[in-house]
Design a protein around this motif. Sequence first.
Motif, PDB file in Angstrom:
ATOM      1  N   ARG A  15      -1.708 -10.788   2.305  1.00  0.00           N
ATOM      2  CA  ARG A  15      -0.700 -10.287   3.115  1.00  0.00           C
ATOM      3  C   ARG A  15      -0.758  -8.628   2.508  1.00  0.00           C
ATOM      4  O   ARG A  15      -0.820  -8.379   1.411  1.00  0.00           O
ATOM      5  CB  ARG A  15       0.537 -10.779   3.045  1.00  0.00           C
ATOM      6  N   LEU A  16      -0.384  -7.688   3.654  1.00  0.00           N
ATOM      7  CA  LEU A  16      -0.288  -6.404   3.135  1.00  0.00           C
ATOM      8  C   LEU A  16       1.419  -6.031   3.614  1.00  0.00           C
ATOM      9  O   LEU A  16       1.900  -6.311   4.304  1.00  0.00           O
ATOM     10  CB  LEU A  16      -1.205  -5.522   4.017  1.00  0.00           C
ATOM     11  N   MET A  17       1.869  -5.022   2.699  1.00  0.00           N
ATOM     12  CA  MET A  17       3.154  -4.366   3.047  1.00  0.00           C
ATOM     13  C   MET A  17       2.971  -2.827   3.405  1.00  0.00           C
ATOM     14  O   MET A  17       2.108  -2.119   2.430  1.00  0.00           O
ATOM     15  CB  MET A  17       3.927  -4.678   1.821  1.00  0.00           C
ATOM     16  N   LEU A  18       3.397  -2.419   4.505  1.00  0.00           N
ATOM     17  CA  LEU A  18       3.546  -0.892   4.624  1.00  0.00           C
ATOM     18  C   LEU A  18       4.731  -0.331   4.343  1.00  0.00           C
ATOM     19  O   LEU A  18       5.992  -0.866   4.974  1.00  0.00           O
ATOM     20  CB  LEU A  18       3.137  -0.681   6.077  1.00  0.00           C
ATOM     21  N   PRO A  19       5.102   0.584   3.733  1.00  0.00           N
ATOM     22  CA  PRO A  19       6.278   1.118   3.236  1.00  0.00           C
ATOM     23  C   PRO A  19       6.473   2.468   4.048  1.00  0.00           C
ATOM     24  O   PRO A  19       5.641   3.012   4.493  1.00  0.00           O
ATOM     25  CB  PRO A  19       6.224   1.589   1.637  1.00  0.00           C
ATOM     26  N   LEU A  27       0.877  -1.117   0.001  1.00  0.00           N
ATOM     27  CA  LEU A  27      -0.010  -0.017  -0.033  1.00  0.00           C
ATOM     28  C   LEU A  27       0.862   1.120  -0.076  1.00  0.00           C
ATOM     29  O   LEU A  27       2.157   1.003  -0.099  1.00  0.00           O
ATOM     30  CB  LEU A  27      -1.209  -0.059   1.341  1.00  0.00           C
ATOM     31  N   ASN A  28       0.425   2.588  -0.203  1.00  0.00           N
ATOM     32  CA  ASN A  28       0.978   3.568   0.128  1.00  0.00           C
ATOM     33  C   ASN A  28       1.375   3.861   1.438  1.00  0.00           C
ATOM     34  O   ASN A  28       0.762   3.213   2.626  1.00  0.00           O
ATOM     35  CB  ASN A  28       0.035   4.941  -0.175  1.00  0.00           C
ATOM     36  N   PRO A  29       2.419   4.773   1.784  1.00  0.00           N
ATOM     37  CA  PRO A  29       2.845   5.183   3.361  1.00  0.00           C
ATOM     38  C   PRO A  29       1.510   5.523   4.058  1.00  0.00           C
ATOM     39  O   PRO A  29       0.483   6.176   3.296  1.00  0.00           O
ATOM     40  CB  PRO A  29       3.790   6.244   3.057  1.00  0.00           C
ATOM     41  N   LEU A  30       1.410   5.319   5.220  1.00  0.00           N
ATOM     42  CA  LEU A  30       0.284   5.954   6.212  1.00  0.00           C
ATOM     43  C   LEU A  30      -0.334   7.275   5.506  1.00  0.00           C
ATOM     44  O   LEU A  30       0.662   8.074   5.498  1.00  0.00           O
ATOM     45  CB  LEU A  30       0.668   6.104   7.562  1.00  0.00           C
ATOM     46  N   ASN A  31      -1.465   7.438   5.529  1.00  0.00           N
ATOM     47  CA  ASN A  31      -2.228   8.702   4.800  1.00  0.00           C
ATOM     48  C   ASN A  31      -3.451   8.831   5.239  1.00  0.00           C
ATOM     49  O   ASN A  31      -3.869   7.908   5.751  1.00  0.00           O
ATOM     50  CB  ASN A  31      -1.859   8.807   3.314  1.00  0.00           C
ATOM     51  N   ALA A  32      -4.208   9.717   4.931  1.00  0.00           N
ATOM     52  CA  ALA A  32      -5.691   9.818   5.281  1.00  0.00           C
ATOM     53  C   ALA A  32      -6.547   8.721   4.532  1.00  0.00           C
ATOM     54  O   ALA A  32      -7.594   8.425   5.187  1.00  0.00           O
ATOM     55  CB  ALA A  32      -6.096  11.474   4.794  1.00  0.00           C
TER      56      ALA A  32
END
Length: 277
Positions: A92-96, A71-76
Motif C-alpha cells: 500500500r502507498l501513502m501520498l502526503p 512517499l514524498n509529496p508529488l515531485n519530479a
Amino acid sequence: MSQLNFMMITASPEVASFIEQHGVPRIFMDQEVLGKAERQGHLDTHKAAHSLQEIAAVAAVLKRAELMVRLNPLNALTRQEVEGALDNGAQRLMLPMFSSRAEIEQFMAMVNGRVPVTFLAETAASLVRLPDWLDLLTPGRDEVHIGLNDLALNMGLRFLFEPMAARLLDPAAATLNQAGVTWGVGGIARIGQGELPAETVLGEHVRLGSQWIILSRAFHAGAATSADLLETLDFPAEMAKLRQAEAYWRSADEPLLLDNQRQFADCAYRLGRRGEA
C-alpha cells in the motif's frame, strides 16, 4: 461496527514481526523527507527516511500485516519513488501533502491500480475539497487518513488536536462514512499517557467513525528488537488496554460521547494556549 485498526511505524523486521502477532494489521514505513523538516522541525514527530533496503527487509518477514510506505509529496521523482517502493515489497502507498483532485489523478495514474493507496489529507485545502476528489477512490480498497500535525500547522494552530476540538473534522467524517471509504485520523499514546488522555482520544474516534489510528512512539520507544520492546513495555498488555477502552466507548450512548467531546475540546484548547503571551 468493526474494531479500530492499529498501525505502527518501524524499520525493524523483528519488531514488525512481533507486533503483527499482537494486534497490529499494518506496518507503516516512511520515505517522506521533502519539506518535512521545514514544516515540523520544531515538533517531536517521525522524520527519518526509511531506505528501500529497510523496506525490503520488513516486507520479507511479514506474514499477515500489510506493509504501507509513505512517499514524498508529488515531485519530479515520484514515479521512481512509486516503482522503488513497489519493487521492494510495499503493499500500500501513502501520498502526503496533496491539495487537489489533479494531484490525486496524477498519482493514481502512476500507481495504475497495482496496490491500494491511502491519501493523507493534512492540508486545509484537501479537507475543503474532499467532496471534489473522493469519487476517485475505490471504497474498500483506497483509504483516507487525516494527518493532524500538518493540518494544525497549515491552519496556524498551536496544538495538533485543535481541529478535532472544534469539530472541524465532523463534516469530512460524515462524508467518508456515507461514501463507504475507510478512513482514520492521527495517532494515539498508551492508555494513561498523553497530554490529551488516550482514553478521551479513543472516544472521539468512536464518535466520528474512524477506523484507523497510528500507535505513537510510546508503544515502542525506538525498540529495535522484540526483547527491547518487551523490556520497555508489555506490548500485548498495552494493546489489551486500548481494546478495553475502545469497548467502553462502543457501548456509550450519544450524550456520553458528546460529553467526552467537550472534555476533549477543553483539554485541547488548554494545551493550545501554552506559550501565549
